[in-house]
Scaffold this motif. Structure first.
Motif, PDB file in Angstrom:
ATOM      1  N   PHE A 187     -44.855 -13.212  82.984  1.00 15.96           N
ATOM      2  CA  PHE A 187     -43.979 -13.063  84.147  1.00 15.96           C
ATOM      3  C   PHE A 187     -42.601 -12.584  83.683  1.00 15.96           C
ATOM      4  O   PHE A 187     -42.066 -13.083  82.682  1.00 15.96           O
ATOM      5  N   ASN A 188     -42.021 -11.646  84.415  1.00 12.73           N
ATOM      6  CA  ASN A 188     -40.658 -11.204  84.095  1.00 12.73           C
ATOM      7  C   ASN A 188     -39.659 -11.622  85.159  1.00 12.73           C
ATOM      8  O   ASN A 188     -38.478 -11.290  85.083  1.00 12.73           O
ATOM      9  N   THR A 189     -40.132 -12.366  86.173  1.00 19.33           N
ATOM     10  CA  THR A 189     -39.277 -12.947  87.200  1.00 19.33           C
ATOM     11  C   THR A 189     -39.847 -14.312  87.581  1.00 19.33           C
ATOM     12  O   THR A 189     -40.982 -14.643  87.239  1.00 19.33           O
ATOM     13  N   GLN A 190     -39.058 -15.102  88.296  1.00 23.95           N
ATOM     14  CA  GLN A 190     -39.527 -16.428  88.694  1.00 23.95           C
ATOM     15  C   GLN A 190     -40.693 -16.338  89.663  1.00 23.95           C
ATOM     16  O   GLN A 190     -41.599 -17.161  89.636  1.00 23.95           O
ATOM     17  N   SER A 191     -40.693 -15.354  90.546  1.00 22.96           N
ATOM     18  CA  SER A 191     -41.798 -15.133  91.468  1.00 22.96           C
ATOM     19  C   SER A 191     -42.277 -13.702  91.334  1.00 22.96           C
ATOM     20  O   SER A 191     -41.491 -12.804  91.005  1.00 22.96           O
ATOM     21  N   LEU A 192     -43.578 -13.485  91.595  1.00 30.53           N
ATOM     22  CA  LEU A 192     -44.178 -12.178  91.355  1.00 30.53           C
ATOM     23  C   LEU A 192     -45.247 -11.926  92.410  1.00 30.53           C
ATOM     24  O   LEU A 192     -46.079 -12.790  92.682  1.00 30.53           O
ATOM     25  N   SER A 193     -45.224 -10.736  93.011  1.00 23.61           N
ATOM     26  CA  SER A 193     -46.228 -10.371  94.009  1.00 23.61           C
ATOM     27  C   SER A 193     -47.299  -9.493  93.370  1.00 23.61           C
ATOM     28  O   SER A 193     -47.155  -9.027  92.233  1.00 23.61           O
ATOM     29  N   VAL A 194     -48.371  -9.238  94.128  1.00 17.81           N
ATOM     30  CA  VAL A 194     -49.432  -8.358  93.624  1.00 17.81           C
ATOM     31  C   VAL A 194     -48.888  -6.962  93.347  1.00 17.81           C
ATOM     32  O   VAL A 194     -49.205  -6.354  92.319  1.00 17.81           O
ATOM     33  N   VAL A 195     -48.066  -6.450  94.241  1.00 13.33           N
ATOM     34  CA  VAL A 195     -47.494  -5.113  94.045  1.00 13.33           C
ATOM     35  C   VAL A 195     -46.672  -5.062  92.763  1.00 13.33           C
ATOM     36  O   VAL A 195     -46.791  -4.138  91.955  1.00 13.33           O
ATOM     37  N   ILE A 208     -48.470 -14.035  93.016  1.00 14.68           N
ATOM     38  CA  ILE A 208     -49.296 -14.243  91.822  1.00 14.68           C
ATOM     39  C   ILE A 208     -48.848 -15.529  91.147  1.00 14.68           C
ATOM     40  O   ILE A 208     -47.663 -15.842  91.094  1.00 14.68           O
ATOM     41  N   ARG A 209     -49.818 -16.282  90.630  1.00 19.11           N
ATOM     42  CA  ARG A 209     -49.507 -17.532  89.945  1.00 19.11           C
ATOM     43  C   ARG A 209     -50.030 -17.489  88.505  1.00 19.11           C
ATOM     44  O   ARG A 209     -50.791 -16.611  88.119  1.00 19.11           O
ATOM     45  N   ASP A 210     -49.609 -18.490  87.745  1.00 20.40           N
ATOM     46  CA  ASP A 210     -49.992 -18.579  86.337  1.00 20.40           C
ATOM     47  C   ASP A 210     -51.513 -18.594  86.199  1.00 20.40           C
ATOM     48  O   ASP A 210     -52.214 -19.287  86.933  1.00 20.40           O
ATOM     49  N   ALA A 211     -52.035 -17.808  85.229  1.00 22.30           N
ATOM     50  CA  ALA A 211     -53.460 -17.731  84.881  1.00 22.30           C
ATOM     51  C   ALA A 211     -54.286 -16.942  85.895  1.00 22.30           C
ATOM     52  O   ALA A 211     -55.513 -16.911  85.791  1.00 22.30           O
ATOM     53  N   ASP A 212     -53.661 -16.280  86.860  1.00 25.26           N
ATOM     54  CA  ASP A 212     -54.405 -15.429  87.792  1.00 25.26           C
ATOM     55  C   ASP A 212     -55.012 -14.230  87.067  1.00 25.26           C
ATOM     56  O   ASP A 212     -54.500 -13.787  86.026  1.00 25.26           O
ATOM     57  N   THR A 213     -56.104 -13.707  87.646  1.00 23.75           N
ATOM     58  CA  THR A 213     -56.706 -12.455  87.173  1.00 23.75           C
ATOM     59  C   THR A 213     -56.722 -11.462  88.330  1.00 23.75           C
ATOM     60  O   THR A 213     -57.249 -11.770  89.400  1.00 23.75           O
ATOM     61  N   ILE A 214     -56.115 -10.301  88.110  1.00 20.36           N
ATOM     62  CA  ILE A 214     -56.143  -9.230  89.108  1.00 20.36           C
ATOM     63  C   ILE A 214     -57.186  -8.211  88.651  1.00 20.36           C
ATOM     64  O   ILE A 214     -57.136  -7.716  87.523  1.00 20.36           O
ATOM     65  N   TYR A 215     -58.128  -7.924  89.520  1.00 17.56           N
ATOM     66  CA  TYR A 215     -59.190  -6.968  89.183  1.00 17.56           C
ATOM     67  C   TYR A 215     -59.252  -5.884  90.258  1.00 17.56           C
ATOM     68  O   TYR A 215     -59.329  -6.185  91.459  1.00 17.56           O
ATOM     69  N   VAL A 216     -59.214  -4.633  89.818  1.00 19.91           N
ATOM     70  CA  VAL A 216     -59.282  -3.483  90.728  1.00 19.91           C
ATOM     71  C   VAL A 216     -60.612  -2.778  90.496  1.00 19.91           C
ATOM     72  O   VAL A 216     -60.915  -2.352  89.364  1.00 19.91           O
ATOM     73  N   THR A 217     -61.413  -2.641  91.555  1.00 18.48           N
ATOM     74  CA  THR A 217     -62.729  -2.012  91.419  1.00 18.48           C
ATOM     75  C   THR A 217     -62.595  -0.497  91.331  1.00 18.48           C
ATOM     76  O   THR A 217     -61.596   0.089  91.751  1.00 18.48           O
ATOM     77  N   GLU A 218     -63.646   0.113  90.789  1.00 18.12           N
ATOM     78  CA  GLU A 218     -63.693   1.568  90.731  1.00 18.12           C
ATOM     79  C   GLU A 218     -64.172   2.126  92.067  1.00 18.12           C
ATOM     80  O   GLU A 218     -64.974   1.504  92.776  1.00 18.12           O
ATOM     81  N   ALA A 219     -63.689   3.326  92.416  1.00 20.24           N
ATOM     82  CA  ALA A 219     -64.131   3.988  93.627  1.00 20.24           C
ATOM     83  C   ALA A 219     -65.585   4.433  93.480  1.00 20.24           C
ATOM     84  O   ALA A 219     -66.025   4.776  92.365  1.00 20.24           O
ATOM     85  N   PRO A 220     -66.392   4.436  94.563  1.00 16.42           N
ATOM     86  CA  PRO A 220     -67.791   4.900  94.479  1.00 16.42           C
ATOM     87  C   PRO A 220     -67.882   6.303  93.891  1.00 16.42           C
ATOM     88  O   PRO A 220     -68.827   6.617  93.171  1.00 16.42           O
ATOM     89  N   PHE A 221     -66.910   7.139  94.183  1.00 15.33           N
ATOM     90  CA  PHE A 221     -66.917   8.507  93.662  1.00 15.33           C
ATOM     91  C   PHE A 221     -66.895   8.521  92.137  1.00 15.33           C
ATOM     92  O   PHE A 221     -67.483   9.400  91.504  1.00 15.33           O
ATOM     93  N   THR A 222     -66.215   7.517  91.558  1.00 11.48           N
ATOM     94  CA  THR A 222     -66.134   7.465  90.094  1.00 11.48           C
ATOM     95  C   THR A 222     -67.507   7.265  89.486  1.00 11.48           C
ATOM     96  O   THR A 222     -67.881   7.932  88.508  1.00 11.48           O
ATOM     97  N   GLN A 223     -68.281   6.334  90.062  1.00  6.64           N
ATOM     98  CA  GLN A 223     -69.641   6.130  89.563  1.00  6.64           C
ATOM     99  C   GLN A 223     -70.503   7.367  89.788  1.00  6.64           C
ATOM    100  O   GLN A 223     -71.295   7.749  88.918  1.00  6.64           O
ATOM    101  N   TRP A 224     -70.358   8.010  90.930  1.00  8.00           N
ATOM    102  CA  TRP A 224     -71.132   9.223  91.191  1.00  8.00           C
ATOM    103  C   TRP A 224     -70.775  10.323  90.188  1.00  8.00           C
ATOM    104  O   TRP A 224     -71.643  11.038  89.696  1.00  8.00           O
TER     105      TRP A 224
END
Length: 382
Positions: free
Chosen positions: A265-273, A338-354
């Motif tokens: 963390f680089n601030t006391q509070s942190l958002s997903v963005v 966002i809180r301590d020990a969270d995991t952010i996961y971004v899925t791949e677009a269907p086009f990427t798999q195609w």
């Protein structure tokens, strides 16, 4: 072998390769949206999958509460001239007779350069005996010694000086300009003043945390809160230990983002963005902005509130879903904490798999064509 046979051979090989590609898992950064939803409790899985909305954002907006306990905040300020065990005092005694108790001849002054206050708070003065010094001011101690000596010599004059003592000290360590042991003096009787005396903090104020240890008790506070909330700038006591360290909270980012890593963390509070911005945002060539997931072990109180239940016991595995393409998607991502020990996961677009399938298939067909050309060349040679 005729050219017609080779064409049929190429077609058969192509069909076989396509079937193999469809059956085999192509390389990818993680599960897709369908697989994540399939693991939900609603589908007999072990995690609750929840779409983020304003209600969920408010229910999960919990940040670590730091602040000093009442024992620290209620402690009164030590007087700047209060004598403590371990302090050193300077005493001077003048006597109004030629042959005094402590002096003789023309010199009627006796100087005791350093008198140590023992661990129980007492000092020893010749002819005055053992006197309690701790808890008194130099002026009060002067009157006590004068009263003791008056019983044996007429009109004695006594001076008591408090030398910067060893008893009223605190230790300052961690990320400060100058670690060390410092006496509690008039200008450094509060926590913020003592930190300034030690050279100030050596890390970013946004992530600096101050731990104060007093005996068997300890409390922690954000450095900036010392100035936001005056009650946190507590009075110090001899033997206090002050530790300055950076915030240790961190989160992990995986999937189709600009970088996959564990981030502090680089601030006391942190958002997903803000969290995604720290790793370069979404991958423009691979990410599915409608499939941003936050994985977290949620305490039962918050989990029950989010799900509108009251029967859950213990921490619950929660998967929060953010669709950045929705009309309010970016606003929700900006507000979701966002809180301590969270995991952010971004899925791949269907086009990427195609694209991967097409790329693999195109490469395979090129290889087949190369084999067919080689076979035709060999047939011509024979």
């Amino acid at each position: 072998m005729t050219s017609g046979n080779f064409r049929w051979a190429r077609l058969i090989v192509s069909i076989v390769l396509f079937s193999m590609l469809a059956a085999c898992a192509l390389p990818r950064s993680g599960p897709n949206k369908a697989e994540i939803y399939a693991s939900s409790v609603q589908n007999q899985g072990d995690a609750f999958v929840v779409s983020v909305n304003d209600r969920v954002t408010r229910a999960t907006a919990v940040q670590p509460a730091l602040g000093f306990a009442d024992e620290f905040r209620d402690a009164g300020m030590i007087g700047s001239d209060t004598i403590n065990a371990g302090d050193r005092l300077g005493l001077t005694v003048w006597e109004n007779v030629d042959d005094g108790l402590l002096s003789s001849g023309p010199v009627k002054q006796t100087i005791l350069q350093e008198v140590q206050v023992d661990g129980t708070g007492f000092i020893f003065v010749p002819y005055a005996g053992r006197i309690r010094a701790a808890g008194n001011t130099p002026e009060a101690l002067r009157r006590i010694i004068t009263a003791k000596l008056e019983e044996q010599t007429p009109d004695p004059q006594v001076e008591v000086r408090r030398i910067a003592g060893d008893g009223s000290t605190v230790s300052v360590s961690g990320s400060v300009g100058a670690q060390g042991i410092y006496p509690i003096e008039a200008p450094t009787r509060t926590l913020s003043a003592m930190i300034a005396r030690a050279g100030g903090i050596a890390i970013e104020p946004e992530i600096a945390q101050i731990t104060l240890i007093r005996g068997g008790q300890r409390s922690k506070v954000w450095f900036q809160d010392l100035f936001r909330y005056p009650e946190f700038d507590v009075a110090l006591r001899g033997g206090d230990r002050i530790l300055i360290e950076a915030d240790t909270r961190a989160f992990t980012v995986l999937g189709a983002t600009g970088g996959q890593s564990r981030v502090t963390f680089n601030t006391q509070s942190l958002s997903v963005v803000e969290a995604l911005a720290q790793v370069g945002g979404l991958s423009t060539n691979a990410a599915d902005p409608s499939g941003v997931f936050v994985l977290r072990n949620e305490p039962q109180e918050i989990a029950n509130q989010v799900l509108g239940r009251a029967d859950l016991v213990g921490d619950q595995r929660m998967v929060y879903v953010l669709d950045l393409t929705a009309p309010t998607g970016l606003f929700l991502a900006r507000d979701f904490a966002i809180r301590d020990a969270d995991t952010i996961y971004v899925t791949e677009a269907p086009f990427t798999q195609w694209s991967k399938i097409v790329g693999a298939l195109t490469g395979s067909l090129a290889a087949v064509g190369s084999v067919g050309t080689s076979a035709s060349t060999l047939q011509g040679d024979f």
